[in-house]
Design a protein around this motif. Structure first.
Motif, PDB file in Angstrom:
ATOM      1  N   VAL A  28      -2.206  40.148 -17.178  1.00 57.81           N
ATOM      2  CA  VAL A  28      -3.184  39.105 -17.933  1.00 57.81           C
ATOM      3  C   VAL A  28      -4.782  39.500 -17.820  1.00 57.81           C
ATOM      4  CG1 VAL A  28      -4.070  36.660 -18.280  1.00 57.81           C
ATOM      5  CG2 VAL A  28      -1.476  37.048 -17.428  1.00 57.81           C
ATOM      6  N   GLU A  29      -5.342  39.845 -19.126  1.00 57.40           N
ATOM      7  CA  GLU A  29      -6.681  39.940 -18.907  1.00 57.40           C
ATOM      8  C   GLU A  29      -7.224  39.839 -20.070  1.00 57.40           C
ATOM      9  OE1 GLU A  29      -8.209  42.541 -20.613  1.00 57.40           O
ATOM     10  OE2 GLU A  29      -6.623  43.641 -21.712  1.00 57.40           O
ATOM     11  N   ASN A  30      -8.761  39.350 -20.181  1.00 61.54           N
ATOM     12  CA  ASN A  30      -9.195  39.419 -21.468  1.00 61.54           C
ATOM     13  C   ASN A  30     -10.861  39.945 -21.222  1.00 61.54           C
ATOM     14  OD1 ASN A  30     -11.252  37.231 -21.022  1.00 61.54           O
ATOM     15  ND2 ASN A  30      -9.508  36.242 -20.380  1.00 61.54           N
ATOM     16  N   PRO A  31     -11.398  40.250 -22.370  1.00 61.34           N
ATOM     17  CA  PRO A  31     -12.729  41.216 -22.042  1.00 61.34           C
ATOM     18  C   PRO A  31     -13.763  40.195 -21.646  1.00 61.34           C
ATOM     19  CG  PRO A  31     -12.093  40.828 -24.444  1.00 61.34           C
ATOM     20  CD  PRO A  31     -10.833  40.240 -23.786  1.00 61.34           C
ATOM     21  N   TYR A  32     -13.673  39.022 -21.565  1.00 57.02           N
ATOM     22  CA  TYR A  32     -14.567  38.038 -21.188  1.00 57.02           C
ATOM     23  C   TYR A  32     -14.417  37.663 -19.862  1.00 57.02           C
ATOM     24  CZ  TYR A  32     -15.648  37.138 -26.022  1.00 57.02           C
ATOM     25  OH  TYR A  32     -15.802  37.435 -27.327  1.00 57.02           O
ATOM     26  N   ALA A  33     -13.334  38.025 -19.025  1.00 60.29           N
ATOM     27  CA  ALA A  33     -13.043  37.651 -17.844  1.00 60.29           C
ATOM     28  C   ALA A  33     -13.422  38.738 -16.714  1.00 60.29           C
ATOM     29  CB  ALA A  33     -11.669  37.362 -17.549  1.00 60.29           C
ATOM     30  N   GLU A  34     -13.708  38.313 -15.554  1.00 65.64           N
ATOM     31  CA  GLU A  34     -14.182  39.315 -14.614  1.00 65.64           C
ATOM     32  C   GLU A  34     -12.911  39.635 -13.752  1.00 65.64           C
ATOM     33  OE1 GLU A  34     -18.144  38.623 -12.425  1.00 65.64           O
ATOM     34  OE2 GLU A  34     -17.698  36.580 -13.231  1.00 65.64           O
ATOM     35  N   HIS A  35     -11.718  39.484 -13.757  1.00 68.16           N
ATOM     36  CA  HIS A  35     -10.709  39.632 -13.020  1.00 68.16           C
ATOM     37  C   HIS A  35      -9.331  39.908 -13.921  1.00 68.16           C
ATOM     38  CE1 HIS A  35     -13.053  37.428 -10.219  1.00 68.16           C
ATOM     39  NE2 HIS A  35     -12.615  38.151  -9.362  1.00 68.16           N
ATOM     40  N   ASP A  91     -10.212  31.494 -15.849  1.00 72.95           N
ATOM     41  CA  ASP A  91     -10.284  31.912 -17.175  1.00 72.95           C
ATOM     42  C   ASP A  91      -9.243  33.109 -17.684  1.00 72.95           C
ATOM     43  OD1 ASP A  91     -11.429  32.297 -19.819  1.00 72.95           O
ATOM     44  OD2 ASP A  91     -12.961  33.810 -19.178  1.00 72.95           O
ATOM     45  N   LEU A  92      -8.035  32.987 -16.511  1.00 73.24           N
ATOM     46  CA  LEU A  92      -6.964  33.982 -16.797  1.00 73.24           C
ATOM     47  C   LEU A  92      -5.773  33.401 -17.318  1.00 73.24           C
ATOM     48  CD1 LEU A  92      -7.493  36.696 -14.119  1.00 73.24           C
ATOM     49  CD2 LEU A  92      -7.712  37.192 -16.691  1.00 73.24           C
ATOM     50  N   LEU A  93      -5.516  32.337 -16.577  1.00 70.07           N
ATOM     51  CA  LEU A  93      -4.119  31.678 -16.859  1.00 70.07           C
ATOM     52  C   LEU A  93      -4.118  30.444 -17.640  1.00 70.07           C
ATOM     53  CD1 LEU A  93      -2.948  32.075 -12.972  1.00 70.07           C
ATOM     54  CD2 LEU A  93      -2.788  33.551 -14.826  1.00 70.07           C
ATOM     55  N   ILE A  94      -5.181  30.365 -18.053  1.00 69.85           N
ATOM     56  CA  ILE A  94      -4.984  29.342 -19.375  1.00 69.85           C
ATOM     57  C   ILE A  94      -5.351  29.813 -20.822  1.00 69.85           C
ATOM     58  CG2 ILE A  94      -6.033  27.122 -20.227  1.00 69.85           C
ATOM     59  CD1 ILE A  94      -6.435  26.134 -17.546  1.00 69.85           C
ATOM     60  N   ASP A  95      -4.571  29.793 -21.584  1.00 74.65           N
ATOM     61  CA  ASP A  95      -4.659  30.371 -22.950  1.00 74.65           C
ATOM     62  C   ASP A  95      -5.765  30.132 -23.862  1.00 74.65           C
ATOM     63  OD1 ASP A  95      -4.462  31.638 -25.447  1.00 74.65           O
ATOM     64  OD2 ASP A  95      -2.161  31.558 -25.473  1.00 74.65           O
ATOM     65  N   TYR A  96      -6.872  30.495 -23.840  1.00 77.33           N
ATOM     66  CA  TYR A  96      -7.976  30.300 -24.718  1.00 77.33           C
ATOM     67  C   TYR A  96      -7.703  29.892 -25.998  1.00 77.33           C
ATOM     68  CZ  TYR A  96     -12.656  29.779 -26.686  1.00 77.33           C
ATOM     69  OH  TYR A  96     -13.632  29.363 -27.467  1.00 77.33           O
ATOM     70  N   GLY A  97      -7.174  30.740 -26.742  1.00 74.46           N
ATOM     71  CA  GLY A  97      -6.599  30.664 -28.116  1.00 74.46           C
ATOM     72  C   GLY A  97      -5.869  29.521 -28.431  1.00 74.46           C
ATOM     73  N   HIS A  98      -4.901  29.291 -27.450  1.00 73.98           N
ATOM     74  CA  HIS A  98      -3.961  28.223 -27.810  1.00 73.98           C
ATOM     75  C   HIS A  98      -4.497  26.614 -27.488  1.00 73.98           C
ATOM     76  CE1 HIS A  98       0.078  26.095 -28.054  1.00 73.98           C
ATOM     77  NE2 HIS A  98      -0.292  25.617 -26.680  1.00 73.98           N
ATOM     78  N   LEU A  99      -5.217  26.800 -26.237  1.00 72.74           N
ATOM     79  CA  LEU A  99      -5.696  25.389 -25.736  1.00 72.74           C
ATOM     80  C   LEU A  99      -7.060  24.897 -26.273  1.00 72.74           C
ATOM     81  CD1 LEU A  99      -4.817  23.200 -23.907  1.00 72.74           C
ATOM     82  CD2 LEU A  99      -6.196  24.327 -22.124  1.00 72.74           C
ATOM     83  N   ALA A 100      -7.907  25.963 -26.663  1.00 71.64           N
ATOM     84  CA  ALA A 100      -9.382  25.540 -27.019  1.00 71.64           C
ATOM     85  C   ALA A 100      -9.455  24.577 -28.273  1.00 71.64           C
ATOM     86  CB  ALA A 100     -10.166  26.781 -27.241  1.00 71.64           C
TER      87      ALA A 100
END
Length: 226
Positions: free
Chosen positions: A50-57, A184-193
């Motif tokens: 799990v990674e996204n370009p906006y997260a630090e981990h 910012d990793l284990l919650i799906d931004y695209g799904h939940l936002a």
């Protein structure tokens, strides 16, 4: 490569999160062959990176197709595997909405502004801004004032906040709640936002945003007057 893959896989499982700037993490993000083998190793035990370009981990999570077989279904369904009660999960989602949503808006705005002002041919490959530059915390007292009674009162609120801190979702400093490595990793931004922005928390978040803007405007006017 085998030793590095084994090391990275073991560290992801043992530590749960790895900083994006770590040499092995960077290799997983930049070396396609290395990433493919890592993905296969994790998939063999039902996990994914799990990674996204906006997260630090970086972290690992369960493959979606295994959710029902692991967490159950119907009345036996588990909503998490970290021992969080229902009000703890609710607090987690609220904190994600209060911390990560505004941060992501700022990050996206900065990326778009950078594209408009971009003059060098390699600008698109520059890393996105993360960390304290775009992530701000929220007051424990303010969160409790808005949601504490609905989440079981002061004792339950403090207990669940402590659990979230121990699990790495948040960091508590001087009665402020800041983003932890997992938030910012284990919650799906695209799904939940979209659900939060258009749903039950939209009015609360909107009111908070307006209050913050008014406070910033007042501070600016006071500074000019001084």
């Amino acid at each position: 490569m085998d030793t590095e893959l084994t090391t990275l896989t073991a560290r992801l499982l043992a530590h749960r999160v790895i900083e994006r700037g770590d040499p092995l993490a960077r290799r997983a993000l930049m070396d396609d062959g290395f990433r493919a083998e890592l993905d296969q190793r994790l998939a063999d035990v039902g996990l994914r990176l799990v990674e996204n370009p906006y997260a630090e981990h970086l972290a690992v999570a369960m493959l979606p197709e295994l959710t029902e077989s692991v967490f159950g279904s119907g009345d036996a369904w588990m909503n998490n595997n970290m021992g969080l009660p229902r009000d703890g999960v609710a607090l987690l989602v609220i904190l994600w909405a209060l911390i990560v949503l505004p941060k992501r808006e700022r990050q996206i705005a900065r990326v778009e502004a950078g594209k408009e002002n971009q003059s060098d041919m390699f600008g698109a490959q520059k890393p996105l801004e993360t960390g304290e530059a775009v992530s701000t915390g929220v007051s424990e007292d303010a969160v409790y004032a808005d949601f504490g009674k609905a989440l079981g009162g002061r004792t339950r609120f403090n207990a669940n906040l402590g659990r979230l801190a121990n699990l790495g979702f948040v960091v508590r400093r001087n009665r402020m709640i800041a983003e932890g490595p997992m938030l910012d990793l284990l919650i799906d931004y695209g799904h939940l936002a979209p659900r939060i922005i258009e749903g039950a928390l939209s009015e609360v978040l909107g009111a908070r945003r307006e209050a913050a803007q008014e406070a910033a405007q007042r501070n600016g006017e006071e500074g000019e007057g001084a």
